[in-house]
Design a protein around this motif. Structure first.
Motif, PDB file in Angstrom:
ATOM      1  N   GLU A 158       0.851  -1.189   0.000  1.00 16.99           N
ATOM      2  CA  GLU A 158       0.000   0.000   0.000  1.00 16.99           C
ATOM      3  C   GLU A 158       0.885   1.236   0.000  1.00 16.99           C
ATOM      4  N   TYR A 270       1.542  -5.910   3.968  1.00 21.24           N
ATOM      5  CA  TYR A 270       0.918  -6.959   4.772  1.00 21.24           C
ATOM      6  C   TYR A 270       0.443  -8.074   3.849  1.00 21.24           C
ATOM      7  N   GLU A 274      -4.751 -10.948   4.674  1.00 23.93           N
ATOM      8  CA  GLU A 274      -5.141 -10.148   5.840  1.00 23.93           C
ATOM      9  C   GLU A 274      -5.664  -8.772   5.447  1.00 23.93           C
ATOM     10  N   MET A 275      -6.026  -8.595   4.190  1.00 21.77           N
ATOM     11  CA  MET A 275      -6.432  -7.270   3.724  1.00 21.77           C
ATOM     12  C   MET A 275      -7.677  -6.752   4.433  1.00 21.77           C
ATOM     13  N   ASN A 276      -8.526  -7.645   4.901  1.00 20.53           N
ATOM     14  CA  ASN A 276      -9.751  -7.230   5.594  1.00 20.53           C
ATOM     15  C   ASN A 276      -9.616  -7.290   7.114  1.00 20.53           C
ATOM     16  N   ASN A 277      -8.401  -7.486   7.591  1.00 19.53           N
ATOM     17  CA  ASN A 277      -8.158  -7.504   9.027  1.00 19.53           C
ATOM     18  C   ASN A 277      -8.427  -6.110   9.589  1.00 19.53           C
ATOM     19  N   PRO A 278      -9.370  -5.957  10.526  1.00 23.00           N
ATOM     20  CA  PRO A 278      -9.734  -4.609  11.008  1.00 23.00           C
ATOM     21  C   PRO A 278      -8.586  -3.886  11.701  1.00 23.00           C
ATOM     22  N   GLN A 281      -6.344  -2.545   8.876  1.00 21.42           N
ATOM     23  CA  GLN A 281      -6.998  -1.426   8.207  1.00 21.42           C
ATOM     24  C   GLN A 281      -6.989  -0.175   9.079  1.00 21.42           C
ATOM     25  N   SER A 282      -7.197  -0.355  10.377  1.00 20.36           N
ATOM     26  CA  SER A 282      -7.166   0.775  11.300  1.00 20.36           C
ATOM     27  C   SER A 282      -5.767   1.390  11.360  1.00 20.36           C
ATOM     28  N   GLN A 284      -3.493   1.260   9.013  1.00 20.13           N
ATOM     29  CA  GLN A 284      -3.226   1.894   7.726  1.00 20.13           C
ATOM     30  C   GLN A 284      -3.824   3.296   7.675  1.00 20.13           C
ATOM     31  N   ILE A 285      -5.062   3.434   8.114  1.00 22.30           N
ATOM     32  CA  ILE A 285      -5.716   4.752   8.139  1.00 22.30           C
ATOM     33  C   ILE A 285      -4.957   5.694   9.073  1.00 22.30           C
TER      34      ILE A 285
END
Length: 297
Positions: A158, A270, A274-278, A281-282, A284-285
């Motif tokens: 990313e 990553y 695991e792309m949908n791992n919350p 994602q948190s 990353q944001i």
């Protein structure tokens, strides 16, 4: 019925021997001797009243009874291990492991990580600051921050921010060493990061700097490079936006503010699985916001 159940230790020995079809390999895995494995199997066969292995000259085979017992025992042991792991993990806080370039650790993560921790109070954060590329599976890494993009098919890269480079020094140093000819740095000392052999030559080519001085100091970590620059020992290559905060304090300056070169991208890495791992994602944001805030200063 309970008295007829073999001990867990004996069942573990049987499972390893049946899986390897070798008493020797089972012994190596379990850190016991091959005779000890053979003895345990004989005890188990006597207790069950069944022959589990055919002992050939140079090989080991499961009997039909042994094959059936192996499949059922292996599944039962797996369930026991999973149940135990789930219970232990439930009692312990979740761990979020970050592998990062040391400079990014010092300039971006450590000064700001508390805000991410505040968003996830139940998360135990571990940061591994290292130059070498982390192995996600072997080191149980959740995310990595990398400069150079790889071609690993299982990883997602990313893009976070362009990496920009330009020399840095203190104001006092520059006042004492300003060259009359801006196409040469012959009268300066260059402080190099030994693990980055490319940034100076790239910047030099783009901006027509004809030569670099022979007087050089090479260091193996960027914090030591920064410390040397702050002490007025010479010019080092600066990386933006990570150095923005330090430049704002006016401890350091860009002597060539109009000569900035793009030097690749900073990536958050990553596993694609695991792309949908919350949690990922948190993070990353959060990290993108940190970089945005630094860049806007």
């Amino acid at each position: 019925m309970a008295k007829r159940l073999p001990s867990l230790n004996v069942l573990n020995v049987f499972e390893a021997a049946a899986r390897h079809l070798s008493f020797k390999k089972a012994a190596e895995e379990l850190h016991i001797s091959p005779p000890a494995v053979s003895h345990q199997i004989k005890v188990l066969e006597a207790q069950l009243g069944a022959v589990l292995f055919r002992r050939l000259n140079r090989a080991l085979e499961l009997t039909p009874d042994g094959e059936q017992y192996f499949q059922e025992v292996q599944g039962a042991l797996l369930q026991l291990h999973l149940a135990t792991d789930r219970l232990i993990e439930k009692q312990q806080p979740s761990v979020f492991r970050i592998s990062s370039i040391p400079f990014i650790t010092n300039s971006m993560l450590i000064p700001n990580i508390q805000s991410f921790k505040d968003e996830h109070p139940d998360l135990r954060i571990e940061i591994q600051s290292q130059v070498h590329r982390a192995n996600f599976k072997e080191e149980q890494i959740d995310v990595a921050i990398r400069h150079i993009k790889g071609n690993e098919p299982e990883l997602h890269y990313e893009e976070l921010s362009p990496v920009l480079i330009s020399p840095i020094c203190t104001r006092a140093y520059w006042q004492n060493h300003q060259p009359n000819n801006r196409t040469t740095l012959d009268h300066h000392r260059i402080i190099r990061l030994s693990v980055d052999p490319n940034s100076w030559s790239l910047w030099q080519r783009e901006w027509g700097i004809n030569s670099l001085p022979n007087d050089e100091l090479s260091l193996d970590n960027y914090q030591a490079v920064l410390d040397s620059v702050v002490q007025g020992l010479g010019l080092a290559m600066g990386y933006l936006p990570a150095l923005k905060t330090l430049l704002q304090t006016e401890k350091l300056m860009l002597p060539f503010p109009d000569q900035i070169t793009e030097f690749g991208q900073l990536h958050l890495v990553y596993l694609k699985s695991e792309m949908n791992n919350p949690q990922i994602q948190s993070f990353q944001i959060w990290l993108k916001q940190v970089i945005s805030d630094i860049s806007d200063k």
